[in-house]
Design a protein around this motif. Structure first.
Motif, PDB file in Angstrom:
ATOM      1  N   LYS A 153       0.830  -1.202   0.000  1.00  0.00           N
ATOM      2  CA  LYS A 153       0.000   0.000   0.000  1.00  0.00           C
ATOM      3  C   LYS A 153       0.870   1.260   0.000  1.00  0.00           C
ATOM      4  CE  LYS A 153      -4.016  -2.039   2.299  1.00  0.00           C
ATOM      5  NZ  LYS A 153      -4.829  -2.075   3.529  1.00  0.00           N
ATOM      6  N   GLN A 154       1.924   1.251   0.815  1.00  0.00           N
ATOM      7  CA  GLN A 154       2.820   2.396   0.846  1.00  0.00           C
ATOM      8  C   GLN A 154       3.507   2.594  -0.512  1.00  0.00           C
ATOM      9  OE1 GLN A 154       5.538   1.657   4.045  1.00  0.00           O
ATOM     10  NE2 GLN A 154       4.104   2.326   5.650  1.00  0.00           N
ATOM     11  N   SER A 155       3.991   1.495  -1.072  1.00  0.00           N
ATOM     12  CA  SER A 155       4.657   1.570  -2.382  1.00  0.00           C
ATOM     13  C   SER A 155       3.675   2.044  -3.449  1.00  0.00           C
ATOM     14  CB  SER A 155       5.232   0.213  -2.784  1.00  0.00           C
ATOM     15  OG  SER A 155       6.213  -0.204  -1.868  1.00  0.00           O
ATOM     16  N   ALA A 156       2.452   1.532  -3.397  1.00  0.00           N
ATOM     17  CA  ALA A 156       1.444   1.925  -4.379  1.00  0.00           C
ATOM     18  C   ALA A 156       1.114   3.414  -4.238  1.00  0.00           C
ATOM     19  CB  ALA A 156       0.186   1.079  -4.224  1.00  0.00           C
ATOM     20  N   SER A 157       0.991   3.895  -2.985  1.00  0.00           N
ATOM     21  CA  SER A 157       0.681   5.323  -2.805  1.00  0.00           C
ATOM     22  C   SER A 157       1.862   6.193  -3.243  1.00  0.00           C
ATOM     23  CB  SER A 157       0.306   5.615  -1.347  1.00  0.00           C
ATOM     24  OG  SER A 157       1.421   5.396  -0.497  1.00  0.00           O
ATOM     25  N   ILE A 158       3.088   5.730  -2.980  1.00  0.00           N
ATOM     26  CA  ILE A 158       4.274   6.475  -3.433  1.00  0.00           C
ATOM     27  C   ILE A 158       4.313   6.512  -4.953  1.00  0.00           C
ATOM     28  CG2 ILE A 158       6.793   6.403  -3.554  1.00  0.00           C
ATOM     29  CD1 ILE A 158       6.790   5.369  -0.654  1.00  0.00           C
ATOM     30  N   LEU A 159       4.077   5.367  -5.573  1.00  0.00           N
ATOM     31  CA  LEU A 159       4.064   5.317  -7.044  1.00  0.00           C
ATOM     32  C   LEU A 159       2.948   6.173  -7.615  1.00  0.00           C
ATOM     33  CD1 LEU A 159       4.844   1.562  -7.798  1.00  0.00           C
ATOM     34  CD2 LEU A 159       6.279   3.543  -8.269  1.00  0.00           C
ATOM     35  N   GLU A 160       1.798   6.162  -6.955  1.00  0.00           N
ATOM     36  CA  GLU A 160       0.681   6.985  -7.426  1.00  0.00           C
ATOM     37  C   GLU A 160       1.031   8.471  -7.325  1.00  0.00           C
ATOM     38  OE1 GLU A 160      -3.807   7.774  -5.935  1.00  0.00           O
ATOM     39  OE2 GLU A 160      -3.197   5.670  -6.069  1.00  0.00           O
ATOM     40  N   GLY A 161       1.672   8.849  -6.226  1.00  0.00           N
ATOM     41  CA  GLY A 161       2.116  10.241  -6.072  1.00  0.00           C
ATOM     42  C   GLY A 161       3.144  10.614  -7.135  1.00  0.00           C
ATOM     43  N   GLN A 162       4.067   9.691  -7.379  1.00  0.00           N
ATOM     44  CA  GLN A 162       5.071   9.942  -8.416  1.00  0.00           C
ATOM     45  C   GLN A 162       4.420  10.057  -9.793  1.00  0.00           C
ATOM     46  OE1 GLN A 162       7.920   6.766  -7.991  1.00  0.00           O
ATOM     47  NE2 GLN A 162       9.078   7.829  -6.373  1.00  0.00           N
ATOM     48  N   MET A 163       3.422   9.206 -10.042  1.00  0.00           N
ATOM     49  CA  MET A 163       2.713   9.258 -11.328  1.00  0.00           C
ATOM     50  C   MET A 163       1.983  10.595 -11.475  1.00  0.00           C
ATOM     51  SD  MET A 163       3.098   6.602 -13.271  1.00  0.00           S
ATOM     52  CE  MET A 163       1.668   6.473 -14.272  1.00  0.00           C
ATOM     53  N   LYS A 164       1.346  11.062 -10.401  1.00  0.00           N
ATOM     54  CA  LYS A 164       0.652  12.356 -10.459  1.00  0.00           C
ATOM     55  C   LYS A 164       1.659  13.484 -10.692  1.00  0.00           C
ATOM     56  CE  LYS A 164      -3.403  11.254  -7.645  1.00  0.00           C
ATOM     57  NZ  LYS A 164      -4.116  11.525  -6.380  1.00  0.00           N
ATOM     58  N   ALA A 165       2.797  13.424  -9.987  1.00  0.00           N
ATOM     59  CA  ALA A 165       3.826  14.457 -10.152  1.00  0.00           C
ATOM     60  C   ALA A 165       4.365  14.433 -11.585  1.00  0.00           C
ATOM     61  CB  ALA A 165       4.958  14.248  -9.148  1.00  0.00           C
ATOM     62  N   GLN A 166       4.611  13.249 -12.110  1.00  0.00           N
ATOM     63  CA  GLN A 166       5.104  13.145 -13.480  1.00  0.00           C
ATOM     64  C   GLN A 166       4.040  13.611 -14.472  1.00  0.00           C
ATOM     65  OE1 GLN A 166       6.479   9.142 -14.068  1.00  0.00           O
ATOM     66  NE2 GLN A 166       8.411   9.499 -12.972  1.00  0.00           N
ATOM     67  N   GLN A 167       2.773  13.302 -14.175  1.00  0.00           N
ATOM     68  CA  GLN A 167       1.683  13.755 -15.042  1.00  0.00           C
ATOM     69  C   GLN A 167       1.604  15.272 -15.041  1.00  0.00           C
ATOM     70  OE1 GLN A 167       0.593  11.758 -16.980  1.00  0.00           O
ATOM     71  NE2 GLN A 167      -1.594  11.654 -17.243  1.00  0.00           N
ATOM     72  N   GLU A 168       1.760  15.889 -13.853  1.00  0.00           N
ATOM     73  CA  GLU A 168       1.747  17.348 -13.754  1.00  0.00           C
ATOM     74  C   GLU A 168       2.935  17.954 -14.506  1.00  0.00           C
ATOM     75  OE1 GLU A 168       1.692  18.184  -9.579  1.00  0.00           O
ATOM     76  OE2 GLU A 168      -0.393  17.553  -9.325  1.00  0.00           O
ATOM     77  N   LYS A 169       4.104  17.328 -14.335  1.00  0.00           N
ATOM     78  CA  LYS A 169       5.285  17.813 -15.052  1.00  0.00           C
ATOM     79  C   LYS A 169       5.098  17.680 -16.559  1.00  0.00           C
ATOM     80  CE  LYS A 169       8.771  16.933 -11.493  1.00  0.00           C
ATOM     81  NZ  LYS A 169       9.958  16.146 -11.128  1.00  0.00           N
ATOM     82  N   LEU A 170       4.488  16.570 -16.965  1.00  0.00           N
ATOM     83  CA  LEU A 170       4.228  16.365 -18.388  1.00  0.00           C
ATOM     84  C   LEU A 170       3.264  17.424 -18.911  1.00  0.00           C
ATOM     85  CD1 LEU A 170       4.561  14.579 -20.924  1.00  0.00           C
ATOM     86  CD2 LEU A 170       2.599  13.251 -20.106  1.00  0.00           C
TER      87      LEU A 170
END
Length: 169
Positions: free
Chosen positions: A50-67
């Motif tokens: 769950k922690q890894s999934a939430s970290i990955l989800e946060g990273q995906m959102k950050a990368q999506q925002e950067k994109l």
């Protein structure tokens, strides 16, 4: 005694071998312990997942925002480049118009320069003609004055001296 020594040594070996645990037996005990501890580990693994999934989800959102930011910047840069291209074309047309105007002005300047040179030549010619005319008048007047003097001298020589005793009239 040798036989007794050998027997004692063999017995000691057997006792020592029986006291040491077997590897297979120890591995099996660890496996049984692992089986009983598995539910606790599953909870830990689920929490880690769950922690890894939430970290990955946060990273995906950050990368999506950067994109998205990069995409917006690219669009802005493209729009700016198009505006600069249009501005550049406008300046190029303006430059061409100014070059044509400059060429026209240079032609007019050359024409005016020729007219100025012609007027200067005409003025010099008129001045020269005036000087010649004035010089001719002065020369004619001097020639007239000299001719009158010469004529009077010649007349005086032919007639002789004057009664009053003047040498020259």
């Amino acid at each position: 005694m040798t036989y007794a020594r050998l027997t004692v040594t063999a017995i000691l070996f057997l006792i020592l071998f029986s006291l040491t645990p077997l590897k297979a037996h120890a591995g099996m005990i660890d496996r049984v312990k692992d089986i009983y501890e598995t539910p606790e580990r599953i909870d830990d693994l689920q929490e880690y997942y769950k922690q890894s999934a939430s970290i990955l989800e946060g990273q995906m959102k950050a990368q999506q925002e950067k994109l998205e930011e990069a995409r917006q910047q690219a669009e802005e840069l493209l729009a700016r480049q198009e505006a600069l291209q249009q501005s550049n074309e406008s300046y190029q047309k303006q430059n061409e118009a100014l070059l044509a105007e400059k060429a026209e002005m240079l032609a007019k300047q050359e024409e005016m320069q020729k007219q100025l040179e012609q007027a200067e030549a005409k003025r010099k010619d008129t001045y020269r003609k005036g000087v010649i005319a004035v010089g001719s008048l002065i020369a004619a007047f001097i020639a007239y004055a000299l001719s009158v003097r010469v004529w009077r001298f010649l007349v005086w020589r032919r007639q002789g001296r004057d009664e009053r005793g003047a040498l020259l009239p």
